[in-house]
Every structure is written in structure tokens, then in C-alpha cells.
Write a protein that holds these residues in place. Structure first.
Motif, PDB file in Angstrom:
ATOM      1  N   LEU A  77       0.824  -1.213   0.000  1.00  0.00           N
ATOM      2  CA  LEU A  77       0.000   0.000   0.000  1.00  0.00           C
ATOM      3  C   LEU A  77       0.856   1.260   0.000  1.00  0.00           C
ATOM      4  O   LEU A  77       0.448   2.303  -0.529  1.00  0.00           O
ATOM      5  N   GLU A  78       2.025   1.168   0.591  1.00  0.00           N
ATOM      6  CA  GLU A  78       2.890   2.340   0.714  1.00  0.00           C
ATOM      7  C   GLU A  78       3.924   2.421  -0.410  1.00  0.00           C
ATOM      8  O   GLU A  78       4.895   3.193  -0.313  1.00  0.00           O
ATOM      9  N   THR A  79       3.733   1.674  -1.492  1.00  0.00           N
ATOM     10  CA  THR A  79       4.673   1.708  -2.616  1.00  0.00           C
ATOM     11  C   THR A  79       4.789   3.125  -3.172  1.00  0.00           C
ATOM     12  O   THR A  79       3.788   3.808  -3.387  1.00  0.00           O
ATOM     13  N   LYS A  80       6.034   3.522  -3.410  1.00  0.00           N
ATOM     14  CA  LYS A  80       6.303   4.852  -3.957  1.00  0.00           C
ATOM     15  C   LYS A  80       7.077   4.739  -5.266  1.00  0.00           C
ATOM     16  O   LYS A  80       7.895   3.839  -5.440  1.00  0.00           O
ATOM     17  N   VAL A  81       6.787   5.638  -6.176  1.00  0.00           N
ATOM     18  CA  VAL A  81       7.600   5.819  -7.373  1.00  0.00           C
ATOM     19  C   VAL A  81       8.188   7.221  -7.266  1.00  0.00           C
ATOM     20  O   VAL A  81       7.460   8.221  -7.320  1.00  0.00           O
ATOM     21  N   GLY A  82       9.484   7.274  -7.068  1.00  0.00           N
ATOM     22  CA  GLY A  82      10.098   8.567  -6.786  1.00  0.00           C
ATOM     23  C   GLY A  82       9.638   9.064  -5.432  1.00  0.00           C
ATOM     24  O   GLY A  82       9.747   8.353  -4.427  1.00  0.00           O
ATOM     25  N   ASP A  83       9.098  10.261  -5.395  1.00  0.00           N
ATOM     26  CA  ASP A  83       8.616  10.837  -4.142  1.00  0.00           C
ATOM     27  C   ASP A  83       7.118  10.668  -3.954  1.00  0.00           C
ATOM     28  O   ASP A  83       6.553  11.172  -2.974  1.00  0.00           O
ATOM     29  N   SER A  84       6.459   9.988  -4.865  1.00  0.00           N
ATOM     30  CA  SER A  84       5.000   9.912  -4.848  1.00  0.00           C
ATOM     31  C   SER A  84       4.514   8.511  -4.479  1.00  0.00           C
ATOM     32  O   SER A  84       4.997   7.514  -5.023  1.00  0.00           O
ATOM     33  N   TYR A  85       3.554   8.481  -3.552  1.00  0.00           N
ATOM     34  CA  TYR A  85       2.885   7.229  -3.236  1.00  0.00           C
ATOM     35  C   TYR A  85       1.904   6.891  -4.357  1.00  0.00           C
ATOM     36  O   TYR A  85       1.275   7.770  -4.941  1.00  0.00           O
ATOM     37  N   LEU A  86       1.753   5.596  -4.614  1.00  0.00           N
ATOM     38  CA  LEU A  86       0.801   5.167  -5.641  1.00  0.00           C
ATOM     39  C   LEU A  86      -0.620   5.047  -5.103  1.00  0.00           C
ATOM     40  O   LEU A  86      -1.581   5.288  -5.829  1.00  0.00           O
TER      41      LEU A  86
END
Length: 813
Positions: free
Chosen positions: A259-268
């Protein structure tokens, strides 16, 4: 007491009489201003006093006195209080290692008291109901709104503790996300066809009695007070966590990490918005907490918000009536799933997967309504997959779940394994995950096929489709690129400049067809194909034949496949099965590397030998009939009849883009029909048929063109797709016969398999009640042999047959 008095008056005088009596008492009882404001002697005491008089709520009242709620329970209000008795409080103190109420932190007592107070007065008979537009909806309420709400709290964001509130947006006022208390009633259970296990699974140690406030049984109900009503309960209830709060418990870390997966600085899937207005609101509310920033927390790209106390699901229900369901697999199960998926996708971490892919996994564990234990086996998630992987005949709750918990906004189940999803277990999963399909093929499926073939390829036992079986030839991005395709991400469209410049009207339509050429729909236990090795006993030089998902015929032998375009180009596409993963609805094959390097893919058009637009489009059916008769010296009369009637060009009844099964009688069959007087002989030289002969010849020819479905002679017991034992196909012939009162009537041919799995074609009788107006003659069969039948055309197949389709009329006497 007032409640007793009103009840007696109602019984004696009715509502109207009661109202006049009360008015009379008021008017005659108030003789001066002091008496007017005196408390009526018949009025029940406030809740606090009633509980004091009862004598067995001293511990609860002690707790109340240590909070700000004492004055509320003593004053003018309207509450339903679920008051734990002294025995319940003693058990609570012992369970939490407190020797007295004074040892319990005031913050905890405040939560307990506030959570015991439900807004508005609910008699026990209405606790399971919801008041909607002044009408009671009986048996529809599962929880009630309490006085307790969670305010500002601390949470770690990017490694730093911050102040957080649960809100999807910046706010200008204090938030009051009231928590709800589960109220489980016999009326609700009856309405939902629930069983005692549906209560006892969540609140173990308490037997279902028909009326509960969370973990407590209501053991003394409907105690009336001036400012509300009291129900005595057998347990102290602390406010339940919502689903978001529950995820912070040990053993749920891996699922929370997804649930807390991030791409760069943004959470999905979640968001922490720095709320400028919110910060100012809480600075003023809590000046002693040194607040410098408040973040508004919410969830994104999911079926519901895990931290939202109010119900916002797809069900037409209020928060009192519904909630959410979350299934949380064990850490070990999530880790194993991640390892498998990352290996299949050939990526290193979850953030390398697409938002869509990770979303499928999370949605497999979410339902936007409450799933009860007794109904678990037949319930599906938001992806439309059975929670137990099979449905009603599959595992029970106890086989799948290690823990069951009621939340303030739904229910949470801890599970042994991840919920199996169609997106990770079917043949489609290879398109979704395989790096060879990620750039073009998967994008095209998501763009073009969400309403049909993406659904079809994800059918399996997981969603109740136990018979489906697919063969998928994995479409390669590299091959699509070699065919001229690329994807314009800015404009969100596919581009093929080569095809466009050649005059192709729709590059999208061609791409859709190329992808569907790779899909073969079969039926388990009936028409399964284990491979593309072919059928040596079928009589077509070892070739097997199948109709793909578009309707094109593909032939195969020794795992080498050919569409019509490949045959015209004189090439074969060699495939090999992918066996590293067990798909639950079929098999997947990949094109061999050397063929990919050579640009070989299943084609319906002659890409190598065609020129201009012909390299991108079908040849005509008429041209394929011409080629067929040239290659088969014993089947040439048919085209000669056709050219003599239609002037050497394609008849107008052959429609472009229509699927055809074409029956070409052998020369011997045509000669037999001539001898039998069914059709006239072909005129000598270039002579035309007479006016009387021409309609008979047109009838003969048009009955040979069957439209709607391409039917191959494959030696299997059913015709695919659809597992059909028989079909009725429309011919090109319209029948007018005055003697049986038919005028331009459609005619059909029955297509079926006999006991030896051979195809049969017979004119379909035309009936009116018991009158067989038109009766078909003997059926005809394909003549097997390479190039004789199963001859591939554009959206069509040509069969040599051993007779002609014919009929006779039966006028009534």
C-alpha cells in the motif's frame, strides 16, 4: 414515570386523547411562573441518575465522572447509552491489569465513555433499523454512530513523525470522523440470513443472543431516562480501529508495504497532503502541542478509503447499513507472491511494476461491503474473483482465515495466503507481466479489450468459469514494432506510419486483429489443445486447424503456425510452450527468438509478398475461390458455374468483412446433381443459362455460402468457440415459393458433428406447426485432404463437399 404514564394513556385514550390530556395537565398545573418551570414529578431522571439508582453501574459512573461526559449524561440531550455493568468493568480492569478505575488513563476512559454513547434514542426494537425519509427500514442497520471520534494523531511520513488527520482534502474546520459501534440484532441477522457464527467468529467467547453491542450482550434493555435510553451490556467496548489503523498491527507489515509503494517521491495508493488551512485550525485547537504542520491523509486508486469512517462504497447504503471488507495475507504469503511476480516480470522491486498491476493485487483483497463468515465461500472481491479461489465448492472460511476482526468501518480477515487473482494466474497474466509485452501489447489490451477479450482471457475457476481453456501465442512488442507500430503516449494512440502511408484505413483495427489472432478459445475436457503439433490422423497432411478469437483460421503442425498471410508469404511461425508457470485457464506459447528476429508473426495479410495496401489487408474471398479451383482439378465446375452466372467477377452477395464457411461441391457431386435433374448442365462454350435455368443455378451457388461463423473440420467433438455440437448458419439464398407461402425467406444450413466427429451440412427444414413446408435433402460432408477442405480464405474457410445443399417443397394438399 413518564414513559409508563404515556403508555397507559395511549392504551386508554389513543394518541389524540393522550395529547389533549398532556395539554390539560400542563395548563392546569402551571399556576405561576415558578411552578411553570418546576420539574414535573412524572418525568424520568437523566441517564446519570437512572444509572445511579440502579446500583450496578458504579464503575461506569466513576469512569464518566473522570471525563467531560458527566454533565452531558446529567443534562438535556438525547442519547442511547450502552452502559457496561460493574461485572463487565471488573473484568475489563482485570484483563488490562488495572486495580481500579483511577489507574486507567483519562484518555482511555474518555474513549470508552464516548464510544458507549450513541446519538439519538433507540429502543431495542429499533436498534436494527434505519430511519430514512421518516420511514423505518427494518433490519438494515449493523452499526450506530457514537460520540467518539479520532482527532489529530502522529504518524511517520518519509522517516519523520508528523501530525496527521484523516481527510482527503485541506479543511477549514475541526474534523469529527465519528466512529461507529457494531450493533448486532436479530432483525439484522434475519434480514441478511446470517447465522450465530457470523457474530461469534468476530467476538469469540460471547455466544450470540440476538442483541449485541460489539463484544457485549445486551442483558437489560430499554431503561428509559429523561435524556435518552439505556441498554445494559456485559462488556466494556473500547473504540474499534478502522481498517487503516488495523494495518499497523504486527504481522501485516508486508501488505502495508505494498500500500505504501512509492515511485520517486509519490505514493501510488496513498497521499499525505500538507494542509495549510488544516494546520491553522489545529494550531488554534491545540496551542500547547507545538504544531507546525498537519498532513491530510487519504488513499488513492483503490475501491475505498481505508481510513474513512463513513461508507462510500458502490452499495446503495448508508454508513449504518454497510462497511468494507479487507483481507490481509500473512507476511510470508505476501513475500512469496512478490518474489514470484517480480521474477516473472523480470524487475527488481514493486515500484517497477505498473500502478495497474499493483492495483489488481490490492483490489483482490478488498470488497466494498461487509462479507460475513457464513457467506464467505461464495463471495467475490472487487476484481470479481472468489475470495477462496473456487466459490461455493471451495474452502470454507476456517480453511483460509487465521483471524477475524470487526473494524469501526468494516471487517478485516487475516488470511494464510494471498487471494488468487485472475490477473496473476490466467494466461492474460503473461501479457500483463512479461517484459516482451509491456510497451505495446499490454497497453493495447488495456485500451481496446477491457470490455471483451481482457475479460475473456481472465475467465477461470477464480470467477466461476471452470470449463474455459485458452491457448495464447504471446504477442511480442518487438514484432508489433517490426510491423510498424509504436505508441504515442502524449496523445494516447497507436501509430503505424507505414500502414497509413500504404492506404490502410484504420491502424487500430489492424492491431486489434493481430492481437486476437494470437488467442484460441477452447473448452476443458472437450476441445483442449495441449500443443500445436497437429493431427496426423485427420487427413490434412498432419495439419490441425483452429479458428482464433478474431475468426481467422490458423493451421499448425510440429508447433509451426500459419495464418492466411503466412501461407501467402510462404513462411511458418514456430512457437514453444512456456512452462515456468502453471496458468489456471490454459497454455501460453512464445514465438521462438529466431522467428522474432526474422519478423515472423501470425498474419492475415501477405506482409512480405503483398504491395501497397494489399500488404496490410485481406485478399478477397473470390480470389481465394479462384486459387482453390486452380489447385484442385476435381473442383473446378463450381467456379465455372459461378462465372457463367455472375460474369467472371465476385457476386454481390459476398460481403466484405463477413465470416463465411464456403462449400464447394466436387465436380463429381455437381455431375450427380445434374443427372438427378436438380441443376442444369453447364452450357457448352460461352453460352448462357436460359431464363428458366439461371434461378436454379443461383439457388445452387448461394446455398453454398454460409455466413456468420467459420467452421473448420478439426476432428474434435465440438465446434469452437462456444463448445457447439451444432450450429445454424444463414445462406446467401432467399427462398420464394408460392406453393408453400414463402416470400424471400431466409434459409439456413444445419452444421453438426456426427459420431466420428466429422462435419455434416444439411439444409434446415422450414416448418409451420406440424407442416414441414421445406424439407432438406441428405447432408453433405467435407472431402478431406490437404488443400481440399480447410482451405483458408479471408475470414473464411472453403470445404470440398461430396454433394450439394438441396431441398424440396411440400405443398399442403
Amino acid at each position: 414515570m413518564i414513559h409508563t404514564l404515556l403508555s397507559l394513556c395511549k392504551q386508554s385514550f389513543g394518541w389524540l386523547g393522550t395529547c389533549w390530556l398532556v395539554l390539560l395537565l400542563v395548563l392546569t398545573g402551571c399556576t405561576d411562573r415558578e411552578e411553570q418551570y418546576e420539574r414535573p414529578s412524572w418525568l424520568e431522571p437523566p441517564i446519570y441518575d437512572v444509572l445511579t439508582e440502579r446500583g450496578n453501574f458504579s464503575l461506569y459512573l466513576h469512569a464518566v465522572d473522570k471525563t467531560l461526559y458527566s454533565s452531558i449524561l446529567k443534562g438535556a440531550a438525547n442519547y442511547t447509552v450502552f452502559a457496561p455493568n460493574d461485572e463487565a468493568f471488573r473484568h475489563y480492569l482485570s484483563e488490562h491489569n488495572y486495580s481500579s478505575i483511577d489507574e486507567v488513563p483519562v484518555e482511555v476512559l474518555t474513549k470508552i465513555v464516548a464510544y458507549s454513547m450513541v446519538f439519538n434514542r433507540f429502543e431495542s426494537s429499533r436498534l436494527g433499523d434505519v430511519l430514512s425519509s421518516s420511514v423505518w427500514e427494518e433490519g438494515s442497520s449493523v452499526k450506530k454512530r457514537t460520540s467518539y471520534y479520532k482527532t489529530l494523531y502522529r504518524e511517520t511520513i518519509d522517516g519523520k513523525e508528523q501530525w496527521v488527520v484523516d481527510s482527503p482534502a485541506d479543511v477549514t474546520a475541526v474534523l469529527t470522523p465519528y466512529k461507529y459501534l457494531p450493533i448486532l440484532t436479530s432483525t439484522y441477522f434475519s434480514q441478511g440470513k446470517l447465522l450465530p457464527v457470523d457474530y461469534e467468529t468476530f467476538f469469540q467467547g460471547t455466544a450470540y443472543s440476538g442483541l449485541h453491542a460489539a463484544a457485549g450482550s445486551v442483558i437489560n434493555k430499554d431503561i428509559y431516562a429523561e435524556n435518552g435510553i439505556i441498554h445494559e451490556v456485559s462488556a466494556v467496548n473500547e473504540p474499534l480501529d478502522n481498517l487503516d489503523e488495523m494495518l499497523k498491527a504486527n504481522g501485516r507489515e508486508e501488505f502495508r508495504n505494498v500500500l505504501e509503494t512509492k515511485v520517486g517521491d509519490s505514493y501510488l495508493f496513498m497521499s499525505y497532503l500538507l494542509g495549510e488551512n488544516t494546520t491553522e485550525v489545529y494550531k488554534k485547537l491545540y496551542p500547547d502541542r507545538n504544531i507546525s504542520a498537519v498532513y491530510c491523509k487519504t488513499y488513492l486508486n483503490l475501491p475505498y478509503l481505508l481510513n474513512n469512517e463513513d461508507y462510500k462504497g458502490t452499495e446503495t447504503a448508508t454508513t449504518e447499513q454497510q462497511g468494507y471488507t479487507l483481507l490481509v495475507p500473512s507476511n510470508e504469503a505476501v513475500t512469496q507472491f512478490e518474489e514470484t511476480v517480480l521474477a516473472r516480470a523480470r524487475v527488481e522491486k514493486l515500484s517497477d511494476l505498473s500502478l495497474t498491476t499493483l492495483g489488481y493485487f490490492l483490489k483482490a483483497h478488498m470488497v466494498d461491503r461487509i462479507i460475513w463468515p457464513s457467506q464467505f465461500a461464495n463471495e467475490q472481491n472487487t476484481n470479481g474473483e472468489f475470495l477462496n479461489g473456487e466459490g461455493i465448492d471451495g474452502p470454507r472460511l476456517e480453511d483460509c482465515v487465521t483471524g477475524s476482526h470487526f473494524a469501526s468501518n468494516g471487517v478485516l480477515y487475516d488470511t494464510k495466503e494471498v487471494v488468487k487473482s485472475k490477473y496473476f494466474n490466467t494466461v492474460y497474466s503473461e501479457i500483463l507481466l512479461n517484459e516482451d509485452c509491456r510497451t505495446l501489447a499490454d497497453v493495447a489490451f488495456g485500451k481496446f479489450f477491457t470490455g471483451d477479450w481482457l475479460i475473456e482471457l481472465t475467465k477461470s475457476v477464480l470467477n466461476g468459469n471452470k470449463e474455459v481453456d485458452y491457448l495464447l501465442v504471446l504477442p511480442s512488442d518487438r514484432l508489433l514494432q517490426m510491423d510498424g507500430y509504436s505508441y504515442d503516449e502524449i496523445n494516447g494512440k497507436f501509430v503505424n506510419e507505414d500502414a497509413k502511408n500504404a492506404g490502410l484505413s484504420s491502424v487500430d483495427d489492424r492491431l486489434k486483429r493481430l492481437l486476437r489472432m494470437c488467442i484460441f478459445q477452447r473448452t476443458k475436457g472437450a476441445t483442449e489443445l495441449e500443443d500445436f503439433n497437429g493431427f496426423s490422423a485427420l487427413g490434412y497432411d498432419g495439419y490441425g486447424y483452429a479458428v482464433n478469437a478474431y475468426g481467422d483460421v490458423v493451421r499448425f503442425k510440429n508447433n509451426k503456425l500459419q495464418g492466411l498471410g503466412n501461407i501467402l508469404d510462404g513462411e511458418e511461425v514456430e512457437v514453444e510452450e512456456m512452462t515456468d508457470f502453471a496458468y489456471n485457464n490454459g497454455r501460453v506459447f512464445r514465438i521462438k527468438d529466431e522467428d522474432i528476429a526474422a519478423g515472423k508473426m501470425l498474419q492475415y495479410s501477405p506482409r512480405k509478398t503483398g504491395s501497397g495496401v494489399a500488404a496490410w489487408t485481406d485478399p478477397t474471398l473470390y480470389s481465394r475461390i479462384a486459387s482453390y479451383t486452380e489447385q484442385n482439378s476435381d473442383c473446378r465446375l463450381f467456379k465455372q458455374y459461378m462465372d457463367r452466372v455472375y460474369g467472371g467477377s465476385a457476386p454481390s452477395f459476398i460481403k466484405s468483412g463477413t465470416f463465411y464457411t464456403v462449400l464447394i461441391p466436387t465436380d463429381a457431386a455437381i455431375q450427380a446433381a445434374v443427372t438427378a435433374g436438380k441443376i442444369p448442365a453447364l452450357p457448352v462454350g460461352s453460352a448462357e443459362f436460359s431464363t428458366e435455368e439461371k434461378p436454379l443455378v443461383e439457388r445452387f451457388l448461394q446455398l453454398c455460402f454460409l455466413s456468420g461463423t467459420v467452421v473448420v473440420d478439426d476432428g474434435l467433438p465440438y465446434m469452437e468457440p462456444g463448445k457447439n455440437k451444432s450450429l445454424s448458419l444463414t445462406t446467401a439464398y432467399k427462398l420464394t415459393a408460392a406453393d408453400v407461402d414463402l416470400w424471400s425467406a431466409n434459409t439456413l444450413v444445419d452444421v453438426y458433428k456426427d459420431e466420428s466427429n466429422s462435419l455434416k451440412f444439411r439444409f434446415q427444414d422450414i416448418k409451420s406447426n406440424n407442416w414441414v413446408k421445406v424439407e432438406g435433402t441428405d447432408p453433405v460432408s467435407p472431402v478431406r485432404g490437404e488443400g481440399k477442405s480447410n482451405y483458408m480464405g479471408p475470414l473464411s474457410v472453403i470445404h470440398a463437399v461430396d454433394g450439394i445443399i438441396w431441398f424440396k417443397t411440400n405443398p399442403q394438399e
